[in-house]
Structures are given as C-alpha cells and as structure tokens.
Write a protein that holds these residues in place. Structure first.
Motif, PDB file in Angstrom:
ATOM      1  N   GLY A   1       0.840  -1.195   0.000  1.00 58.09           N
ATOM      2  CA  GLY A   1       0.000   0.000   0.000  1.00 58.09           C
ATOM      3  C   GLY A   1       0.869   1.236   0.000  1.00 58.09           C
ATOM      4  O   GLY A   1       2.047   1.186  -0.358  1.00 58.09           O
ATOM      5  N   THR A   2       0.314   2.347   0.431  1.00 57.40           N
ATOM      6  CA  THR A   2       1.048   3.606   0.397  1.00 57.40           C
ATOM      7  C   THR A   2       2.144   3.631   1.464  1.00 57.40           C
ATOM      8  O   THR A   2       2.039   2.993   2.509  1.00 57.40           O
TER       9      THR A   2
ATOM     10  N   THR B   1       5.932   6.211   2.699  1.00 60.68           N
ATOM     11  CA  THR B   1       6.924   7.232   2.420  1.00 60.68           C
ATOM     12  C   THR B   1       8.302   6.614   2.613  1.00 60.68           C
ATOM     13  O   THR B   1       8.459   5.631   3.340  1.00 60.68           O
TER      14      THR B   1
ATOM     15  N   LYS C   1       7.207   9.760  -1.615  1.00 60.89           N
ATOM     16  CA  LYS C   1       5.963   9.156  -1.167  1.00 60.89           C
ATOM     17  C   LYS C   1       5.404   8.415  -2.360  1.00 60.89           C
ATOM     18  O   LYS C   1       5.524   8.873  -3.502  1.00 60.89           O
ATOM     19  N   MET C   2       4.821   7.240  -2.131  1.00 61.92           N
ATOM     20  CA  MET C   2       4.404   6.430  -3.266  1.00 61.92           C
ATOM     21  C   MET C   2       3.234   5.526  -2.929  1.00 61.92           C
ATOM     22  O   MET C   2       2.989   5.188  -1.763  1.00 61.92           O
ATOM     23  N   ASP C   3       2.533   5.143  -3.982  1.00 60.34           N
ATOM     24  CA  ASP C   3       1.484   4.140  -3.915  1.00 60.34           C
ATOM     25  C   ASP C   3       1.777   3.155  -5.038  1.00 60.34           C
ATOM     26  O   ASP C   3       1.415   3.393  -6.191  1.00 60.34           O
TER      27      ASP C   3
ATOM     28  N   THR D   1      -2.786   8.497   3.418  1.00 62.27           N
ATOM     29  CA  THR D   1      -3.299   8.987   2.144  1.00 62.27           C
ATOM     30  C   THR D   1      -2.212   9.751   1.386  1.00 62.27           C
ATOM     31  O   THR D   1      -1.532  10.606   1.955  1.00 62.27           O
ATOM     32  N   ILE D   2      -2.055   9.417   0.116  1.00 67.03           N
ATOM     33  CA  ILE D   2      -1.051  10.074  -0.720  1.00 67.03           C
ATOM     34  C   ILE D   2      -1.735  10.618  -1.965  1.00 67.03           C
ATOM     35  O   ILE D   2      -2.487   9.910  -2.637  1.00 67.03           O
ATOM     36  N   THR D   3      -1.473  11.877  -2.251  1.00 63.87           N
ATOM     37  CA  THR D   3      -2.013  12.519  -3.448  1.00 63.87           C
ATOM     38  C   THR D   3      -0.863  13.091  -4.258  1.00 63.87           C
ATOM     39  O   THR D   3      -0.042  13.844  -3.729  1.00 63.87           O
TER      40      THR D   3
END
Length: 252
Positions: free
Chosen positions: A54-55, A57, A74-76, A230-232
């Motif tokens: 999952g997400t 950093t 940061k990544m998904d 949560t990553i955007t």
C-alpha cells in the motif's frame, strides 16, 4: 542532453529498489505470520511485500565516496503514483502518475521547468523506465542467500545479485538493471545488508553496500514509514509543462 537526467535515473532506481513482490514469497499467503517465527530470509522477503502492499513514504541516501544523493519520496505502488524530491547533488523533483512521468529540471534555453514523458514510449530495458517501474524493483531482496536475526527485529545477511537477476522478471528492465549492478560489483554473490522489520511484519529499514571495481563502495540506506497514509500526487501546472523531445526517448 541535460546533466540531470542520467543522475535522476540512477537516483530513482536507488529510491524504489526493493519495491514489488519477490518470487515465491507472497505477503497475502501468510497474512498473520510473525516475522520472528519465520526463516529469516522469508521474514525479510515477506516484510518487503507487506511494506509495499500500500502507500508509504521513504527516505533514501546513496553514498559513493565523498558524494551522496539524498531522496525523499511518497508512493502508492498499487496505483502507480510517486513523488520524489531530493539532492542528486542538484535539486530535483519527479512525479509519476500511471504511465506519465514528470521531471523538473533547469532549462538553460528558457524552456518550461517540467518535462512530461510517456513511459510506454521508452524501450523495455530503459534505465529511466525501470526507475519509475515500482512493481519491478525487487532490489537485492530477491537475491538474499543468508540472514540472521540479531534482536529487536533487526537482521543481517548477504545477497547475491546474480541470483536476484536470475529470479527477476524482464518487464521494466528489472533483470537488466540487476545484471548491470552485478557487473560493477567486486563480488556480486556476497552483498552485505542490514534490515529492520517492525512488529506488524513490515520492512522499515534496509541498507546494503556494493563494493565496486572502479567506483569504490556504493552504500544505500532506505527508511520506510507512513504505511497506509493517504497520498495525493498531482500533475504540475500545464503552463509549466512541456512534452519531452524525441531526443530524450532515444537517449533512454
């Protein structure tokens, strides 16, 4: 060709090294396993899978002699989104949204600051494409040949780059990247590493040293955290973005 691109390719590869699923070790196959009760090699490989399910950093440092590259990302991996900033040693930033990559660089000719690349136009073995291919980057984890737990979720051991390359898939140039690393190493079959696994069975730290034939020691250190947050990642403003020249696609 601008100086930043080759450095960025190497830096991104170091940052996302270890991402993906290693052959025969699926985190979903033993979701409640306790890492300390597993064989140490399996514990590390499954911990890597959990970390990148999952997400997250990541902070990474790659040292070569007196020079150091520092990266924060940061990544998904599932959604294929990534944002990386750092010093390589020049300031850099890169973003990935699906198969579209954006790279920020100095523009001495007065061009826009962001280059937009379609990764599907790069060759399968492209170093830049490999750098952004989050699912194909197993790093040294797929080649671990020995490991022991030293206490507190910490492990030490060795990895075999040749073994990792043999087990790797060919998508995204993963195998080619590992083979290139093996050619640089003095002893590709004995790469020392240290790893840390948390109480949830996730890999939170990984460091390893590749003694090379001509570049001295390459020391990579990665720290993972922020699991599930949560990553955007958004595309840069259109007014600041221009499509990459065909020269860039030919170069990589």
């Amino acid at each position: 060709m601008r100086r930043l691109i080759p450095v960025l390719s190497i830096a991104l590869a170091a940052l996302v090294a270890g991402c993906g699923t290693t052959s025969g070790d699926s985190a979903s196959s033993t979701p409640n396993a306790t890492p300390s009760k597993l064989d140490p090699v399996a514990a590390i490989q499954q911990a890597m899978n959990r970390s990148f399910s999952g997400t997250l950093t990541m902070d990474a440092t790659v040292k070569a002699g007196a020079r150091a590259l520092t990266l924060n990302g940061k990544m998904d991996p599932v959604a294929k989104v990534l944002q990386v900033t750092g010093e390589t040693p020049e300031p850099m930033e890169a973003r990935l949204i699906g198969d579209t990559a954006y790279i920020k660089m100095e523009s001495p000719d007065g061009g826009k600051p962001w280059k937009k690349l379609d990764l599907t136009k790069l060759k399968p073995g492209s170093s830049l494409r490999q750098s952004f291919d989050l699912k194909s980057q197993t790093g040294i984890v797929g080649g671990i040949v020995s490991a022991e737990e030293t206490g507190g979720g910490r492990y030490t051991g060795t990895a075999d780059l040749d073994k990792a390359a043999a087990a790797a898939g060919t998508d995204g140039g993963m195998r080619e990247g590992l083979e290139s690393s093996a050619k640089l190493a003095k002893d590709p079959k004995a790469i020392p590493f240290e790893a840390t696994v948390d109480a949830e069975g996730r890999l939170t730290a990984l460091s390893y040293t590749v003694a090379t034939k001509s570049l001295g020691d390459l020391v990579t250190d990665m720290r993972m955290s922020g699991f599930g947050e949560t990553i955007t990642v958004t595309a840069p403003p259109a007014k600041d973005t221009e499509a990459a020249e065909e020269e860039m696609y030919k170069y990589f």
